[in-house]
Write an enzyme that holds these catalytic residues in place. Structure first.
Site, short mmCIF file in Angstrom:
data_model
loop_
_atom_site.label_atom_id
_atom_site.label_comp_id
_atom_site.label_asym_id
_atom_site.label_seq_id
_atom_site.Cartn_x
_atom_site.Cartn_y
_atom_site.Cartn_z
N GLY A 32 -26.57 -33.18 -14.86
CA GLY A 32 -26.62 -31.89 -15.80
C GLY A 32 -26.23 -32.15 -17.13
O GLY A 32 -25.60 -33.44 -16.85
N GLN A 77 -22.67 -31.81 -25.10
CA GLN A 77 -22.31 -33.20 -24.98
C GLN A 77 -23.71 -33.64 -26.14
O GLN A 77 -22.84 -35.33 -25.63
CB GLN A 77 -22.35 -33.07 -23.72
CG GLN A 77 -21.36 -32.39 -22.33
CD GLN A 77 -22.03 -32.61 -21.62
OE1 GLN A 77 -22.98 -32.44 -20.14
NE2 GLN A 77 -21.60 -34.00 -20.29
N HIS A 134 -19.95 -26.91 -13.23
CA HIS A 134 -19.60 -27.49 -14.58
C HIS A 134 -20.73 -27.38 -15.97
O HIS A 134 -19.93 -27.84 -17.09
CB HIS A 134 -19.30 -29.28 -13.34
CG HIS A 134 -19.48 -30.40 -14.99
ND1 HIS A 134 -18.74 -31.89 -13.93
CD2 HIS A 134 -20.61 -30.77 -15.87
CE1 HIS A 134 -19.07 -32.14 -15.11
NE2 HIS A 134 -19.40 -31.86 -15.81
N GLU A 135 -21.48 -27.65 -15.72
CA GLU A 135 -22.56 -27.39 -17.30
C GLU A 135 -21.44 -26.29 -18.15
O GLU A 135 -21.43 -26.29 -19.27
CB GLU A 135 -23.55 -27.22 -17.20
CG GLU A 135 -24.38 -28.63 -16.45
CD GLU A 135 -23.85 -30.08 -17.25
OE1 GLU A 135 -23.11 -30.59 -18.29
OE2 GLU A 135 -23.25 -31.09 -16.63
N CYS A 149 -18.44 -37.06 -15.41
CA CYS A 149 -19.06 -36.26 -16.18
C CYS A 149 -19.48 -37.15 -17.40
O CYS A 149 -18.93 -38.30 -17.42
CB CYS A 149 -17.86 -35.57 -17.04
SG CYS A 149 -18.02 -34.74 -18.57
N LEU A 150 -20.22 -37.76 -17.90
CA LEU A 150 -20.89 -38.36 -18.56
C LEU A 150 -20.65 -37.98 -20.23
O LEU A 150 -20.07 -39.61 -20.76
CB LEU A 150 -22.52 -37.58 -19.31
CG LEU A 150 -23.72 -37.77 -17.95
CD1 LEU A 150 -25.39 -37.63 -18.43
CD2 LEU A 150 -23.63 -39.20 -17.62
N HIS A 193 -18.09 -26.73 -19.71
CA HIS A 193 -19.00 -27.21 -21.02
C HIS A 193 -18.73 -26.48 -22.17
O HIS A 193 -18.80 -27.06 -23.69
CB HIS A 193 -20.47 -28.11 -20.94
CG HIS A 193 -19.70 -29.34 -20.98
ND1 HIS A 193 -19.19 -30.50 -21.48
CD2 HIS A 193 -20.00 -30.34 -19.68
CE1 HIS A 193 -19.02 -31.68 -20.72
NE2 HIS A 193 -19.73 -31.57 -19.00
#
Ligand code: ZN
Length: 181
Positions: free
Chosen positions: A51, A56, A139-140, A97-98, A143
């Site tokens: 995701g 991000q 999670h997304e 997380c990226l 953000h």
């Protein structure tokens, strides 16, 4: 709006854009479609992403993409997503997380959710899930509200992440106001 995808890359903590509340998308323009295509590319780039949210990549808009199987045929875009918790049952799962490389933490989240959003053609859709995809949605969606896994993980996981966080802070070129962990 002037979104330039050419040099776009995944921004890392503590970049301030990760802490902003993202704005709704007014219309699904060609520019938004180009952005989403770039987000799919960046999500798959490192081979680890399931995701990715627009903040991000430095764009504070309410958009994210998912691919729970990491197979591009399951790529899905969510524009102006709205999540609804359908059941109070929650479970623990480890997340990464990226934007927070080398950091993982166990996070408790509701299991069963409904999703309403616009797709890449600007058409509304409704989905329900009680599995990995519902976890990624949460999670997304966090953000889009400036919330990161370090805010939700246990104190122990946060302690264990201290060194990695410090290294990210030391490496940062754009710095958010100091926050005490
Ligand atoms: Zn993330």
């Amino acid at each position: 709006m002037g979104i330039n995808v050419d040099k776009m890359k995944i921004v890392k903590f503590p970049h301030p854009v990760l802490r902003q509340k993202a704005k709704p998308v007014d219309a699904v323009t060609p520019e938004i479609k180009t952005l989403v295509a770039k987000m799919f590319e960046l999500m798959h780039e490192g081979g680890k992403g399931v995701g990715l949210a627009a903040p991000q990549v430095g764009v504070s808009l309410r958009i994210f993409v998912t691919c729970e199987t990491q197979d591009p045929k399951d790529d899905r875009a969510y524009i102006n997503p709205v999540l609804t918790v359908q059941d109070t049952v929650s479970e623990d799962m480890e997340e990464g997380c990226l934007s927070l490389p080398d950091i993982r933490g166990t996070i408790r989240r509701p299991v069963k959710l409904a999703m309403d959003a616009l797709d890449i053609d600007g058409q509304p859709f409704h989905l329900e899930d009680d599995d990995y995809l519902a976890r990624i949605w949460q999670h997304e969606n966090d953000h889009l509200d400036g919330v990161l896994i370090i805010d939700r993980m246990s104190l122990m996981d946060r302690m264990a992440s201290k060194r990695a966080l410090k290294e990210l802070e030391d490496r940062a070129t754009v710095v958010a106001p100091k926050k005490k962990w």
